[in-house]
Scaffold this motif. Sequence first.
Motif, PDB file in Angstrom:
ATOM      1  N   GLY A 165       5.404  -3.573 -17.704  1.00 37.10           N
ATOM      2  CA  GLY A 165       4.749  -2.999 -16.529  1.00 37.10           C
ATOM      3  C   GLY A 165       5.661  -3.013 -15.318  1.00 37.10           C
ATOM      4  N   CYS A 166       5.276  -2.243 -14.313  1.00 36.73           N
ATOM      5  CA  CYS A 166       5.996  -2.265 -13.034  1.00 36.73           C
ATOM      6  C   CYS A 166       4.995  -1.986 -11.935  1.00 36.73           C
ATOM      7  N   THR A 167       5.141  -2.708 -10.843  1.00 34.89           N
ATOM      8  CA  THR A 167       4.227  -2.541  -9.705  1.00 34.89           C
ATOM      9  C   THR A 167       4.553  -1.271  -8.928  1.00 34.89           C
ATOM     10  N   GLY A 168       5.709  -0.666  -9.208  1.00 38.79           N
ATOM     11  CA  GLY A 168       6.120   0.530  -8.481  1.00 38.79           C
ATOM     12  C   GLY A 168       5.366   1.766  -8.956  1.00 38.79           C
ATOM     13  N   ALA A 169       5.600   2.872  -8.249  1.00 41.72           N
ATOM     14  CA  ALA A 169       4.938   4.125  -8.607  1.00 41.72           C
ATOM     15  C   ALA A 169       5.895   5.291  -8.366  1.00 41.72           C
ATOM     16  N   CYS A 170       7.140   5.117  -8.774  1.00 45.37           N
ATOM     17  CA  CYS A 170       8.135   6.151  -8.510  1.00 45.37           C
ATOM     18  C   CYS A 170       7.764   7.421  -9.286  1.00 45.37           C
ATOM     19  N   THR A 171       7.867   8.543  -8.609  1.00 36.79           N
ATOM     20  CA  THR A 171       7.336   9.805  -9.158  1.00 36.79           C
ATOM     21  C   THR A 171       8.054  10.276 -10.418  1.00 36.79           C
ATOM     22  N   PHE A 172       9.299   9.809 -10.601  1.00 40.13           N
ATOM     23  CA  PHE A 172      10.108  10.314 -11.709  1.00 40.13           C
ATOM     24  C   PHE A 172      10.077   9.378 -12.915  1.00 40.13           C
ATOM     25  N   CYS A 173       9.382   8.252 -12.801  1.00 43.29           N
ATOM     26  CA  CYS A 173       9.523   7.174 -13.782  1.00 43.29           C
ATOM     27  C   CYS A 173       8.298   7.062 -14.679  1.00 43.29           C
ATOM     28  N   GLN A 174       8.569   6.741 -15.929  1.00 41.69           N
ATOM     29  CA  GLN A 174       7.493   6.648 -16.913  1.00 41.69           C
ATOM     30  C   GLN A 174       6.968   5.219 -17.067  1.00 41.69           C
ATOM     31  N   VAL A 175       7.739   4.231 -16.615  1.00 39.63           N
ATOM     32  CA  VAL A 175       7.395   2.825 -16.912  1.00 39.63           C
ATOM     33  C   VAL A 175       5.964   2.464 -16.497  1.00 39.63           C
ATOM     34  N   PRO A 176       5.571   2.675 -15.215  1.00 37.72           N
ATOM     35  CA  PRO A 176       4.206   2.249 -14.859  1.00 37.72           C
ATOM     36  C   PRO A 176       3.138   3.070 -15.563  1.00 37.72           C
ATOM     37  N   ARG A 177       3.489   4.301 -15.945  1.00 37.67           N
ATOM     38  CA  ARG A 177       2.503   5.150 -16.630  1.00 37.67           C
ATOM     39  C   ARG A 177       2.368   4.746 -18.090  1.00 37.67           C
ATOM     40  N   GLY A 210      12.783  -4.090 -18.854  1.00 38.00           N
ATOM     41  CA  GLY A 210      11.586  -4.000 -18.013  1.00 38.00           C
ATOM     42  C   GLY A 210      11.988  -3.295 -16.738  1.00 38.00           C
ATOM     43  N   GLY A 211      11.035  -2.654 -16.088  1.00 34.79           N
ATOM     44  CA  GLY A 211      11.345  -1.853 -14.908  1.00 34.79           C
ATOM     45  C   GLY A 211      12.062  -2.632 -13.831  1.00 34.79           C
ATOM     46  N   THR A 212      11.650  -3.847 -13.587  1.00 33.16           N
ATOM     47  CA  THR A 212      12.255  -4.654 -12.538  1.00 33.16           C
ATOM     48  C   THR A 212      12.343  -6.081 -13.032  1.00 33.16           C
ATOM     49  N   ILE A 248      16.745  -3.941 -10.485  1.00 36.79           N
ATOM     50  CA  ILE A 248      15.818  -4.717  -9.663  1.00 36.79           C
ATOM     51  C   ILE A 248      15.451  -3.906  -8.420  1.00 36.79           C
ATOM     52  N   ARG A 249      14.191  -3.945  -8.041  1.00 38.80           N
ATOM     53  CA  ARG A 249      13.770  -3.240  -6.815  1.00 38.80           C
ATOM     54  C   ARG A 249      14.306  -3.984  -5.602  1.00 38.80           C
ATOM     55  N   VAL A 250      14.654  -3.250  -4.569  1.00 37.96           N
ATOM     56  CA  VAL A 250      15.218  -3.914  -3.390  1.00 37.96           C
ATOM     57  C   VAL A 250      14.163  -4.775  -2.685  1.00 37.96           C
TER      58      VAL A 250
HETATM   59  S1  SF4 Z   1      10.546   0.764 -13.140  1.00 39.51           S
HETATM   60 FE1  SF4 Z   1      11.844   1.117 -11.351  1.00 39.51          FE
HETATM   61  S2  SF4 Z   1      11.883   3.343 -11.131  1.00 39.51           S
HETATM   62 FE2  SF4 Z   1      10.143   2.837 -12.481  1.00 39.51          FE
HETATM   63  S3  SF4 Z   1       8.360   2.650 -11.114  1.00 39.51           S
HETATM   64 FE3  SF4 Z   1       9.252   0.619 -11.343  1.00 39.51          FE
HETATM   65  S4  SF4 Z   1      10.637   0.425  -9.577  1.00 39.51           S
HETATM   66 FE4  SF4 Z   1      10.192   2.619  -9.825  1.00 39.51          FE
END
Ligand code: SF4
Length: 433
Positions: A165-177, A210-212, A248-250
């Motif tokens: 999982g990832c707490t982010g929601a970056c529009t181009f990324c599949q991980v959180p979806r 993992g995403g981060t 890693i997310r900043v």
């Molecule tokens: S894995 Fe990285 S790119 Fe994907 S949503 Fe999380 S922070 Fe964004």
Amino acid sequence: MKTVVISPGIATYGAMLIGGVVREAGHEVALSTSLAAGDAEAVLLSLYSTQHLMDPEMKAFVASVRASGRPVYIGGPVSAYPEYVLGELAPDAVVVGEGEATVPRLLAGGIHPDLPGVAYVDGGKTVVTPPAPPAPVERPLPLIPDAIGQQSIRGANAYIETHRGCTGACTFCQVPRFFGREIRSRGLEEIREEVRAFREKGATRLSVSGGTGSLYGYDGAIDNDAVIALLEMLAEELGPRNVSAPDIRVDAITDEILEAIQKYTIGWLFFGFESGSDRILRQMGKGVTVAQMHDAVEQSRQHGLKVAGCFIVGYPTETAEDYTATKDFIAAEMLDDVFISVAEPIPRTPLADLVLRTPHPENPVFAPHEGEYRSLRLTEAEARWFDLSQHADMYKPLLHVVTDEVFSLYLSEARKQGEDVRRVTALIEKYDR
Ligand code: SF4
């Protein structure tokens, strides 16, 4: 049943994981990175790139296995868009989402409308059964290939999964979806046992996937102690300079975590910066600003870490000013390494929706470049990839000379990335009709 799990080109962690689950269910299972079914009675294809769906060899392979009367099931990240997989490769079924629970049931009982987490074609109609519940993070040991010590993915023999999982929601990324925005972390001792199994098979360098990486143990907040304990354990098992913690997310770093990365890993940080323009960062849903990115670089360097960054060019709304801002950021930060991609609209992501709404002449991936590289006949996105690669080399702390060979390499990679993204765009347009 004799089965083979195939992940084309590289032995991915996902394929090893499914191999382990299938073995645990009592089947005889082999892992392969080439398209060969051997004497397997069922084939599980683990596909991690949209490009696989458009590969003629892949299509021919699936057809030939099915013609021999053996089932082909496809899973992996591409299963997030099952209609595409069924339409392009025509397997018996797609294992949608996390496959740990679904695959053994599929092998035991075949396709059934009551089996959650599958998609298949029945009487010319696509059937997608309700999603399988998220898989438990406890699972059997993965099936690790004997040649794992020879594999190198950005310097690591394998990327092991410590959490999902990832707490982010970056529009181009599949991980959180694909894995969700809740973080599910595995137990430390279970990861240790797995690392030992990798080591026994010859792996010497592992990376945290993992995403981060620093979200291990996250439960509403970064858990410094959990991340430090994880890195310390990995260093104990593998030695301190054989572990990397990329991506890693900043906004997911702390001084304590940076200290542990310095102490227990190869000493590099990989940030997904993506752009030097706040406007584009907002449109990408990154949830961070350029000022935060700068602070993260400074903070990391204070701990003696090297900093690499990933960037995306050719986002549909990226203007020349946005692109210049990315160049300025790279020049100002003097990053130790830079990775660049042309924005790829992975199906079912917000970026894919944006690409579908953007007319080709306005999309940098299609619009011809009219600037200084005009004679090279590149699109605007390709020209930015080509230009940014050379620019990044100029601003690395160590001198990188762009020789004729490097120039040609960059040029062909720029063209390849543009071509790949246009093929994916054609695919999403086909299924949007
Ligand atoms: S894995 Fe990285 S790119 Fe994907 S949503 Fe999380 S922070 Fe964004």
